[in-house]
Motif scaffolding. Structure first.
Motif, PDB file in Angstrom:
ATOM      1  N   LYS A  48       0.831  -1.209   0.000  1.00  0.00           N
ATOM      2  CA  LYS A  48       0.000   0.000   0.000  1.00  0.00           C
ATOM      3  C   LYS A  48       0.867   1.261   0.000  1.00  0.00           C
ATOM      4  N   SER A  49       1.870   1.302   0.857  1.00  0.00           N
ATOM      5  CA  SER A  49       2.725   2.498   0.943  1.00  0.00           C
ATOM      6  C   SER A  49       3.403   2.787  -0.394  1.00  0.00           C
ATOM      7  N   ILE A  50       3.925   1.725  -1.012  1.00  0.00           N
ATOM      8  CA  ILE A  50       4.661   1.902  -2.269  1.00  0.00           C
ATOM      9  C   ILE A  50       3.689   2.270  -3.393  1.00  0.00           C
ATOM     10  N   THR A  61      11.855   5.038  10.346  1.00  0.00           N
ATOM     11  CA  THR A  61      10.543   4.535   9.921  1.00  0.00           C
ATOM     12  C   THR A  61      10.671   4.096   8.472  1.00  0.00           C
ATOM     13  N   ARG A  62       9.606   3.539   7.922  1.00  0.00           N
ATOM     14  CA  ARG A  62       9.673   3.000   6.555  1.00  0.00           C
ATOM     15  C   ARG A  62      10.282   4.026   5.597  1.00  0.00           C
ATOM     16  N   ASP A  63      11.175   3.529   4.717  1.00  0.00           N
ATOM     17  CA  ASP A  63      11.955   4.457   3.882  1.00  0.00           C
ATOM     18  C   ASP A  63      11.569   4.390   2.410  1.00  0.00           C
ATOM     19  N   VAL A  72      -3.891   6.365  17.509  1.00  0.00           N
ATOM     20  CA  VAL A  72      -4.329   7.337  16.492  1.00  0.00           C
ATOM     21  C   VAL A  72      -4.273   6.756  15.072  1.00  0.00           C
ATOM     22  N   LYS A  73      -4.461   5.449  14.970  1.00  0.00           N
ATOM     23  CA  LYS A  73      -4.558   4.825  13.638  1.00  0.00           C
ATOM     24  C   LYS A  73      -6.025   4.882  13.187  1.00  0.00           C
ATOM     25  N   GLU A  74      -6.418   4.012  12.239  1.00  0.00           N
ATOM     26  CA  GLU A  74      -7.791   4.049  11.723  1.00  0.00           C
ATOM     27  C   GLU A  74      -8.800   3.934  12.872  1.00  0.00           C
ATOM     28  N   GLY A  76      -5.304   7.756   5.699  1.00  0.00           N
ATOM     29  CA  GLY A  76      -4.387   8.700   6.341  1.00  0.00           C
ATOM     30  C   GLY A  76      -3.164   8.959   5.477  1.00  0.00           C
ATOM     31  N   THR A  77      -2.676   7.915   4.797  1.00  0.00           N
ATOM     32  CA  THR A  77      -1.468   8.089   3.982  1.00  0.00           C
ATOM     33  C   THR A  77      -1.745   9.037   2.825  1.00  0.00           C
ATOM     34  N   SER A  78      -2.884   8.836   2.121  1.00  0.00           N
ATOM     35  CA  SER A  78      -3.210   9.757   1.022  1.00  0.00           C
ATOM     36  C   SER A  78      -3.262  11.180   1.562  1.00  0.00           C
ATOM     37  N   THR A  79      -3.964  11.365   2.662  1.00  0.00           N
ATOM     38  CA  THR A  79      -4.188  12.716   3.177  1.00  0.00           C
ATOM     39  C   THR A  79      -2.874  13.404   3.545  1.00  0.00           C
ATOM     40  N   ARG A  80      -2.075  12.732   4.359  1.00  0.00           N
ATOM     41  CA  ARG A  80      -0.889  13.419   4.884  1.00  0.00           C
ATOM     42  C   ARG A  80       0.156  13.639   3.785  1.00  0.00           C
ATOM     43  N   LEU A  81       0.335  12.661   2.915  1.00  0.00           N
ATOM     44  CA  LEU A  81       1.336  12.849   1.853  1.00  0.00           C
ATOM     45  C   LEU A  81       0.876  13.922   0.858  1.00  0.00           C
ATOM     46  N   MET A  87       6.906  -2.476  12.572  1.00  0.00           N
ATOM     47  CA  MET A  87       5.717  -3.354  12.473  1.00  0.00           C
ATOM     48  C   MET A  87       4.486  -2.619  12.994  1.00  0.00           C
ATOM     49  N   ILE A  88       4.464  -1.300  12.753  1.00  0.00           N
ATOM     50  CA  ILE A  88       3.443  -0.476  13.407  1.00  0.00           C
ATOM     51  C   ILE A  88       2.019  -0.895  13.030  1.00  0.00           C
ATOM     52  N   ASP A  89       1.834  -1.412  11.807  1.00  0.00           N
ATOM     53  CA  ASP A  89       0.480  -1.819  11.384  1.00  0.00           C
ATOM     54  C   ASP A  89       0.164  -3.276  11.728  1.00  0.00           C
ATOM     55  N   GLU A  90       1.165  -3.995  12.264  1.00  0.00           N
ATOM     56  CA  GLU A  90       0.987  -5.434  12.470  1.00  0.00           C
ATOM     57  C   GLU A  90       0.621  -5.799  13.909  1.00  0.00           C
ATOM     58  N   ALA A 131       7.592   9.212  15.636  1.00  0.00           N
ATOM     59  CA  ALA A 131       8.132   8.320  14.606  1.00  0.00           C
ATOM     60  C   ALA A 131       7.029   8.102  13.587  1.00  0.00           C
ATOM     61  N   SER A 132       7.052   8.848  12.493  1.00  0.00           N
ATOM     62  CA  SER A 132       5.985   8.743  11.503  1.00  0.00           C
ATOM     63  C   SER A 132       6.527   8.912  10.086  1.00  0.00           C
ATOM     64  N   ALA A 133       6.378   7.835   9.307  1.00  0.00           N
ATOM     65  CA  ALA A 133       6.804   7.907   7.906  1.00  0.00           C
ATOM     66  C   ALA A 133       5.906   8.860   7.130  1.00  0.00           C
ATOM     67  N   GLN A 134       4.675   9.002   7.573  1.00  0.00           N
ATOM     68  CA  GLN A 134       3.773   9.918   6.853  1.00  0.00           C
ATOM     69  C   GLN A 134       4.223  11.362   7.035  1.00  0.00           C
ATOM     70  N   VAL A 135       4.619  11.728   8.238  1.00  0.00           N
ATOM     71  CA  VAL A 135       5.066  13.105   8.472  1.00  0.00           C
ATOM     72  C   VAL A 135       6.377  13.345   7.721  1.00  0.00           C
ATOM     73  N   HIS A 143       0.837   4.024  -3.154  1.00  0.00           N
ATOM     74  CA  HIS A 143       0.519   5.463  -3.042  1.00  0.00           C
ATOM     75  C   HIS A 143       1.641   6.307  -3.646  1.00  0.00           C
ATOM     76  N   ARG A 144       2.856   5.980  -3.248  1.00  0.00           N
ATOM     77  CA  ARG A 144       3.999   6.807  -3.656  1.00  0.00           C
ATOM     78  C   ARG A 144       4.251   6.706  -5.151  1.00  0.00           C
ATOM     79  N   SER A 145       4.009   5.520  -5.745  1.00  0.00           N
ATOM     80  CA  SER A 145       4.294   5.414  -7.181  1.00  0.00           C
ATOM     81  C   SER A 145       3.304   6.261  -7.975  1.00  0.00           C
TER      82      SER A 145
HETATM   83  C1  S3P Z   1       2.492   4.706   6.333  1.00  0.00           C
HETATM   84  C2  S3P Z   1       3.044   5.045   7.536  1.00  0.00           C
HETATM   85  C3  S3P Z   1       2.498   4.576   8.822  1.00  0.00           C
HETATM   86  C4  S3P Z   1       1.534   3.408   8.658  1.00  0.00           C
HETATM   87  C5  S3P Z   1       0.580   3.619   7.527  1.00  0.00           C
HETATM   88  C6  S3P Z   1       1.315   3.817   6.214  1.00  0.00           C
HETATM   89  C7  S3P Z   1       3.104   5.236   5.094  1.00  0.00           C
HETATM   90  O1  S3P Z   1       1.803   5.634   9.431  1.00  0.00           O
HETATM   91  O2  S3P Z   1       0.816   3.184   9.852  1.00  0.00           O
HETATM   92  O3  S3P Z   1      -0.294   2.514   7.392  1.00  0.00           O
HETATM   93  O4  S3P Z   1       2.786   4.746   3.999  1.00  0.00           O
HETATM   94  O5  S3P Z   1       3.925   6.157   5.198  1.00  0.00           O
HETATM   95  P1  S3P Z   1       2.514   6.710  10.424  1.00  0.00           P
HETATM   96  O6  S3P Z   1       3.414   7.546   9.621  1.00  0.00           O
HETATM   97  O7  S3P Z   1       1.349   7.489  10.984  1.00  0.00           O
HETATM   98  O8  S3P Z   1       3.204   5.871  11.454  1.00  0.00           O
END
Ligand code: S3P
Length: 454
Positions: free
Chosen positions: A30-32, A207-209, A363-365, A108-113, A335-338, A180-184, A34-36
């Motif tokens: 999902k993350s990849i 966080t995820r890179d 503060v997830k879904e 949340g990912t669509s919105t914040r990115l 493993m924040i979503d797991e 610690a937020s990859a979205q931010v 959105h970004r692609s």
């Molecule tokens: C994501 C980052 C994580 C994760 C979300 C996807 C991303 O959120 O929980 O499902 O694609 O960057 P946070 O940045 O809020 O930790």
């Protein structure tokens, strides 16, 4: 999604099963995905993406990028549902002002990115979402993006619906992530794409890179350095703005967060042996496999390879008697979503599992600590909720009682985790609404039903 309408809810009872045997392939990350779409929509020329996750969240991103001028088209490849997505971008700095507010659904990912992207374009953009998304904090992105010059009108508490007035030219910042937020992190880096000079993000906890990898792949000048910070090693990410992105061919690897449900299912259902193909194993995402192995889980990596610049393997998972452990809070970001599905594994393990340092799960879904504590208690597990984690007393492999209905609170991962719990229960587990599953894993139920009882 129309999930606000309780009359349309789709409840389902997930029944106990015999051994799960066979193989399956998990959909794209999902993350990849959105970004692609986002970066493809900013590159001049045609980006082609295979393996894209066609879940509601990613489709919300696609619709938003179309509304801002990009062409994003799905081209069927065969009759097994495989498709190639073709994206014609507008160029960094050339996003158009959308004619109507952008519907972010549950994502949340669509919105914040996207807030990051539009914050440095001279356009005004309004975002709204479903009941779950409208409760989630956006202040964490509003703060750095305001420093870059964007202006915001948000609902009370920094929530959706909100309007962003982008700054152009924007001001490059040096920003240390307070959570610690990859979205931010990604929101600031994407804003940096159209900002003169160098935008810098300090990341005390990795966080995820995926954003960093993909921005580089598209030709952005981005470097990552590890420096001694106040609390140990800290990653410093610098991006040079006014970038020109080059279109790419992307093959999206399988989503480890989707594989997670089948990994845990195979571990907890006696006699199971599953080969899960195409699982992304980026180290910033692979915490669950590490923790389940520490609990005694038999998970072997077969055919390790690279897909789309990311490490991938097939995972051979066999039923194992899991043992409770203290989970190191340092592993949480990977493993924040797991955690919801880990809690199910812990409920069936031998002994006690203790988790801490998981404030972000609130503060997830949904508030995943309280939602999973309530859900697991309903089905007969012994769970104690603390301020920042759950302590779970496992059954030692005995089936849970089962029951329900479980309140999923518009949270796909609560629904799928409790579906897995139903597989090892006496009476099955009823989930109040399966519709949210389509946000991230539309074929989840079909894959699960396809494995059937052996
Ligand atoms: C994501 C980052 C994580 C994760 C979300 C996807 C991303 O959120 O929980 O499902 O694609 O960057 P946070 O940045 O809020 O930790």
């Amino acid at each position: 999604m129309s999930s606000a309408d309780p009359a349309a809810m789709q409840p389902r009872r997930f029944l106990p099963t015999g051994a799960l045997k066979g193989e399956l392939r998990v959909p794209g990350d999902k993350s990849i995905s959105h970004r692609s779409i986002m970066l493809g929509a900013l590159a001049v020329g045609e980006t082609r993406v295979t393996g894209l996750l066609e879940g509601e969240d990613v489709l919300a991103t696609a619709a938003a990028m179309r509304a801002m001028g990009a062409s994003v088209l799905r081209q069927a490849q065969d009759d097994r549902g495989n498709a190639e997505w073709r994206i014609h971008g507008v160029g960094v700095g050339a996003l158009l002002q959308p004619q109507a507010p952008l519907d972010m659904g549950n994502s949340g990912t669509s919105t914040r990115l996207l807030m990051g992207l539009v914050a440095t374009h001279a356009i005004e953009t309004r975002f709204f979402g479903d009941a779950s998304l409208s409760k989630r904090p956006m202040g964490r992105v509003i703060e750095p993006l305001s420093q870059m010059g964007a202006a915001f009108e948000a609902s009370e508490g920094g929530k959706l619906p909100l309007t962003v007035r982008g700054a152009n030219p924007a001001v490059p910042i040096e920003y240390r992530l307070p959570v610690a937020s990859a979205q931010v992190k990604s929101a600031v880096l994407l804003a940096g794409l159209n900002t003169p000079g160098i935008t810098t993000v300090f990341e005390p906890v990795p966080t995820r890179d995926h954003s960093e990898r993909m921005l580089r792949g598209f030709g952005a000048e981005l470097d990552v350095e590890e420096l001694d910070g106040a609390t140990g090693l800290e990653r410093v990410i610098r991006i040079r703005g006014e970038a020109e992105l080059r279109p790419q061919m992307i093959d999206v690897p399988g989503d480890p967060s989707s594989a997670a449900f089948f990994i845990v299912a195979a571990l907890v259902v006696p006699g199971s042996e599953l080969l899960i193909r195409n699982v992304g194993l980026n180290p910033t995402r692979a915490g669950l496999v590490q923790v389940l192995r520490a609990m005694g889980g038999d998970i072997a990596e077969v055919n390790p390879r690279e897909v789309g610049g990311e490490p991938v393997a097939d995972l051979l998972v066999r039923h194992s008697m899991l043992k409770g452990i203290d989970v190191d809070p340092a592993v949480a970001p990977s493993m924040i979503d797991e955690f919801p599905v880990l809690f199910v594994a812990a409920a069936l393990a031998q002994g006690t599992t203790v988790t801490r340092g998981l404030d972000e799960l609130r503060v997830k879904e949904s508030d995943r600590l309280s939602a999973m504590a309530a859900a697991l208690t309903t089905v007969g597990a012994r769970v104690r909720e603390t301020e920042d984690g759950l302590t779970i007393e496992g059954t030692g492999g005995e089936p849970l009682n089962g029951g329900g209905p479980i309140a999923t609170h518009l949270d796909h991962r609560i629904a799928m985790s409790m579906a897995v719990a139903g597989l090892v229960s006496r009476d099955g587990v009823e989930v109040d609404d399966t519709r949210p599953i389509a946000t991230s894993f539309p074929v989840f139920e079909a894959l699960l039903d396809g494995l059937g009882s052996a």
